[in-house]
Design a protein around this motif. Structure first.
Motif, mmCIF file in Angstrom:
data_model
loop_
_atom_site.group_PDB
_atom_site.id
_atom_site.type_symbol
_atom_site.label_atom_id
_atom_site.label_comp_id
_atom_site.label_asym_id
_atom_site.label_seq_id
_atom_site.Cartn_x
_atom_site.Cartn_y
_atom_site.Cartn_z
ATOM 1 N N THR A 1 -1.971 -4.825 -5.713
ATOM 2 C CA THR A 1 -2.510 -3.503 -5.596
ATOM 3 C C THR A 1 -1.251 -2.727 -6.331
ATOM 4 O O THR A 1 -0.297 -3.167 -6.665
ATOM 5 C CB THR A 1 -3.074 -2.974 -4.523
ATOM 6 N N TYR A 2 -1.521 -1.325 -6.397
ATOM 7 C CA TYR A 2 -0.416 -0.376 -6.957
ATOM 8 C C TYR A 2 0.261 0.111 -6.082
ATOM 9 O O TYR A 2 -0.107 0.244 -4.883
ATOM 10 C CB TYR A 2 -1.184 0.544 -7.943
ATOM 11 N N PRO A 3 1.428 0.934 -6.429
ATOM 12 C CA PRO A 3 2.215 1.493 -5.357
ATOM 13 C C PRO A 3 1.581 2.660 -4.666
ATOM 14 O O PRO A 3 0.794 3.353 -5.279
ATOM 15 C CB PRO A 3 3.388 1.938 -6.243
ATOM 16 N N GLY A 4 1.850 2.891 -3.407
ATOM 17 C CA GLY A 4 1.373 3.898 -2.932
ATOM 18 C C GLY A 4 0.070 3.656 -1.867
ATOM 19 O O GLY A 4 -0.471 4.329 -1.046
ATOM 20 N N PHE A 5 -0.323 2.270 -2.347
ATOM 21 C CA PHE A 5 -1.696 1.856 -1.553
ATOM 22 C C PHE A 5 -1.463 1.711 0.001
ATOM 23 O O PHE A 5 -2.369 1.778 0.818
ATOM 24 C CB PHE A 5 -2.234 0.494 -2.296
ATOM 25 N N GLY A 6 -0.195 1.329 0.122
ATOM 26 C CA GLY A 6 0.144 0.964 1.646
ATOM 27 C C GLY A 6 -0.408 0.033 2.593
ATOM 28 O O GLY A 6 -0.931 -0.478 3.649
ATOM 29 N N ILE A 7 0.027 -1.197 1.691
ATOM 30 C CA ILE A 7 -0.125 -2.543 1.928
ATOM 31 C C ILE A 7 1.399 -3.322 2.036
ATOM 32 O O ILE A 7 2.157 -2.782 1.462
ATOM 33 C CB ILE A 7 -1.012 -3.296 1.383
ATOM 34 N N SER A 8 1.332 -4.269 3.006
ATOM 35 C CA SER A 8 2.703 -4.892 2.908
ATOM 36 C C SER A 8 3.800 -3.611 3.438
ATOM 37 O O SER A 8 3.460 -2.961 4.323
ATOM 38 C CB SER A 8 3.051 -5.731 1.800
ATOM 39 N N GLN A 9 4.981 -3.498 2.825
ATOM 40 C CA GLN A 9 5.890 -2.536 3.033
ATOM 41 C C GLN A 9 5.839 -1.457 2.125
ATOM 42 O O GLN A 9 6.568 -0.548 2.226
ATOM 43 C CB GLN A 9 7.484 -3.133 2.999
ATOM 44 N N GLN A 10 4.691 -1.232 1.345
ATOM 45 C CA GLN A 10 4.527 -0.180 0.314
ATOM 46 C C GLN A 10 4.476 1.212 1.420
ATOM 47 O O GLN A 10 3.990 1.199 2.276
ATOM 48 C CB GLN A 10 3.320 -0.329 -0.273
ATOM 49 N N ALA A 11 5.170 2.192 0.756
ATOM 50 C CA ALA A 11 4.979 3.603 1.231
ATOM 51 C C ALA A 11 3.214 3.961 0.914
ATOM 52 O O ALA A 11 2.912 3.383 0.097
ATOM 53 C CB ALA A 11 5.660 4.522 0.798
ATOM 54 N N GLU A 12 2.699 4.989 1.667
ATOM 55 C CA GLU A 12 1.431 5.204 1.415
ATOM 56 C C GLU A 12 1.441 6.633 0.844
ATOM 57 O O GLU A 12 1.913 7.544 1.402
ATOM 58 C CB GLU A 12 0.472 4.990 2.861
ATOM 59 N N TYR A 13 0.832 7.049 -0.320
ATOM 60 C CA TYR A 13 0.783 8.004 -0.745
ATOM 61 C C TYR A 13 -0.366 8.228 -1.782
ATOM 62 O O TYR A 13 -0.870 7.102 -2.090
ATOM 63 C CB TYR A 13 2.064 8.688 -1.436
ATOM 64 N N ASP A 14 -0.744 9.366 -2.491
ATOM 65 C CA ASP A 14 -1.738 9.403 -3.521
ATOM 66 C C ASP A 14 -1.084 8.871 -4.880
ATOM 67 O O ASP A 14 -0.283 9.867 -5.530
ATOM 68 C CB ASP A 14 -2.228 10.807 -3.655
ATOM 69 N N TYR A 15 -1.338 7.824 -5.409
ATOM 70 C CA TYR A 15 -0.748 7.218 -6.454
ATOM 71 C C TYR A 15 -1.394 8.167 -7.671
ATOM 72 O O TYR A 15 -2.372 8.483 -7.939
ATOM 73 C CB TYR A 15 -1.335 5.894 -6.752
ATOM 74 N N GLU A 16 -0.104 8.217 -8.754
ATOM 75 C CA GLU A 16 -0.529 9.081 -9.982
ATOM 76 C C GLU A 16 -0.054 7.997 -10.955
ATOM 77 O O GLU A 16 1.407 8.024 -11.037
ATOM 78 C CB GLU A 16 0.030 10.292 -10.021
ATOM 79 N N PRO A 17 -0.987 7.615 -11.863
ATOM 80 C CA PRO A 17 -0.360 6.409 -12.825
ATOM 81 C C PRO A 17 0.572 7.077 -13.885
ATOM 82 O O PRO A 17 1.450 6.550 -14.728
ATOM 83 C CB PRO A 17 -1.574 5.884 -13.599
ATOM 84 N N GLY A 18 0.184 8.344 -14.335
ATOM 85 C CA GLY A 18 0.694 9.005 -15.583
ATOM 86 C C GLY A 18 0.238 8.237 -16.792
ATOM 87 O O GLY A 18 -0.696 7.266 -16.753
ATOM 88 N N LEU A 19 0.988 8.370 -17.831
ATOM 89 C CA LEU A 19 0.711 7.410 -19.121
ATOM 90 C C LEU A 19 1.636 6.437 -19.096
ATOM 91 O O LEU A 19 2.928 6.378 -19.384
ATOM 92 C CB LEU A 19 0.953 8.386 -20.394
#
Lengths: 140, 392
Positions: free
Chosen positions: B260-278
């Motif tokens: 998954t992508y950053p911010g998703f909150g799995i394993s040791q990821q922080a959890e936040y609303d992911y914004e991909p940008g360009l």
């Protein structure tokens, strides 16, 4: 005592204090005394600020279920009799997440966000595993 | 700004693959040989033109680069291999693109070859699999001590959290498996070509719940190869070049979890609303997601299609579940994906079969499953790497 046939953890120079604490029925993780971060897995220095000021801190043992799965297939024969069994990722109050099994709960009752607390399972004379159970069922 | 502008400085000049099958009774090296020789013939190259080799998914499961060079009589001056994880496809092509532009090699064969059926012990999740024994847990977040084994288990953790966070369902996920099976039905090389329905998906057994058997890719035998050279050399060869317009490296660290992508909150990821940008791959190629004619992704598990779409900004977080319905990712849809049938239904050649298909789509060689007037095709994955290819 029947022989424990499931996979056992590999003890390393980094994680030895974690497993030694579990054997004493204490849940401990590393904490940085400079930046305050608590983390898992064990590291040679703080992964947040690279400080060497690292201590092993006893944790509350409380957390919540972050996600969970149910295995319907045994990849190791020693798990065959447990099918279907759960594996959960528990987010500790202090922040890090641990993979574990939830005990004392039916599969149908498991929910994301469910409060849980650690229980210590002595599986061999050397190894104790940190498992978790719902807080409501056994607290006090 | 990059110091070394590689936009469209490298190209794929040849592709090839072995037959794909569940039990081919052929070794990985045997299959690799067929794929490499086919790719060289496709490009119009001779054995001694190949002076570079990058093998992904090498030892201990796949064919290894040393043995391959020795057995096939290659004369290499530039080679390496990545370990037995599937996610290094874009990295291998990036390194090859750099190597040919740096003058370290002229033609680099990039490939994977595997004979899962020929392995002595089960390698995916069982006692023969060293993945879960990696110090600190390894990239899939496995932990055999608690019975958390096999790559699909981490994907199941992501799926459970996705369902809960966004109100999505397993039934919606079925659309991914159904779409790719439809594509495979149009592909004579695909292993699984029988049509499936949403009900078939829902009725297939759970492997690691909430994922069903039909959310899982194939475990099979086969090899696929692409040859990378400079754009300039590629223009003089047998087939039209397919340019590598944009490249984005494979990220790693505590904020990354493979499925998954950053911010998703799995394993040791922080959890936040992911914004991909360009994402950097678009900036390098000078295009936006809206200009992509087709998207290919590493669909080891159906849920990865959702997390890839969201990681690269085709959908907002939580919206891929709805986006993948109503034929939108099928041939003729708004964004056709994995027209070869993917790892789910064509074959699991670690994404190298997808690179072969992308090149053939951009050359117009795909027959019944040809995307009309395909100009720009992207390879983009849940775990963050990407390539953008353009028709030459």
């Amino acid at each position: 005592m029947t022989t424990y046939t499931k996979p056992l953890p590999a003890i390393s120079s980094l994680n030895r204090p974690y497993w030694e604490a579990l054997k004493r029925h204490e849940l401990k993780l590393q904490r940085c005394t400079e930046c305050g971060k608590v983390w898992y897995p064990p590291a040679p220095f703080c992964p947040a600020c690279w400080s060497d000021a690292v201590t092993w801190q006893r944790l509350s043992g409380r957390g919540r279920v972050n996600s969970w799965v149910v295995f319907h297939q045994a990849y190791f024969p020693s798990f065959q009799d447990d099918l279907p069994y759960n594996v959960a990722e528990v987010e500790l109050e202090e922040g890090p997440r641990l993979l574990t099994n939830l005990v004392g709960v039916d599969l149908a009752e498991i929910r994301i966000g469910m409060p849980v607390e650690v229980v210590f399972e002595d599986v061999t004379p050397e190894i104790t595993l940190a498992k978790f159970r719902p807080v409501e069922q056994h607290s006090r | 700004m990059s110091l070394w502008d590689l936009r469209e400085k490298a190209a794929i000049c040849g592709v090839g693959h072995s037959p794909y099958g569940r039990r081919l009774n052929r070794s990985a090296i045997d299959l690799a040989g067929e794929a490499i020789r086919q790719a060289a013939a496709d490009a119009g190259l001779r054995r001694d033109d190949l002076d570079g080799l990058i093998v992904s998914f090498g030892t201990p499961i796949g064919a290894d680069a040393d043995t391959l060079a020795y057995v096939l009589g290659l004369k290499l001056r530039c080679y390496l291999q990545t370990w037995a994880h599937g996610r290094f496809t874009a990295s291998c092509i990036q390194w090859a693109a750099m190597a040919v532009n740096a003058g370290l090699a002229r033609y680099v064969a990039c490939m994977a070859a595997v004979s899962f059926s020929g392995l002595r012990k089960p390698m995916m999740g069982g006692a023969g699999d060293t993945e879960g024994a990696r110090e600190g847990g390894g990239g899939h977040g496995e932990d055999p001590v608690f019975g958390m084994t096999s790559p699909g288990a981490g994907a199941a953790l992501v799926a459970r959290k996705y369902f809960a966070r966004y109100g999505a369902t397993s039934r919606q996920l079925a659309a991914v498996a159904v779409a790719f099976r439809k594509h495979a039905a149009l592909n004579p090389a695909a292993i699984m070509r029988e049509p499936i329905s949403v009900e078939d998906h829902q009725n297939s057994r759970f492997v690691c719940e909430p994922l069903h058997l039909l959310d899982y890719c194939l475990i099979n035998d086969g090899a696929a190869c692409v040859i990378v050279t400079t754009a300039e050399r590629a223009r003089d060869l047998r087939k039209p070049p397919v340019y590598i317009s944009g490249m984005q490296g494979l990220p790693a660290g505590r904020e990354e979890f493979i499925w998954t992508y950053p911010g998703f909150g799995i394993s040791q990821q922080a959890e936040y609303d992911y914004e991909p940008g360009l994402q950097p791959v678009y900036q390098m190629a000078g295009v936006t997601p809206a200009e992509i004619d087709a998207l290919f992704t590493y669909d080891a598990f159906s849920i990865l299609v959702w997390t890839a779409l969201e990681r690269f900004g085709f959908c907002r977080p939580g919206e891929a579940a709805a986006f993948t319905q109503e034929g939108r990712i099928e041939l003729g849809g708004a964004l056709p994906m994995n027209t070869n049938g993917g790892l789910l239904s064509e074959a699991h050649i670690m994404g190298w079969n997808h690179q072969v298909e992308i090149v053939r789509q951009l050359r117009g060689e795909c027959g019944a499953r040809q995307i009309a007037n395909a100009q720009i095709i992207q390879w983009a994955n849940a775990y963050g790497d990407s390539l953008i290819y353009r028709r030459g």
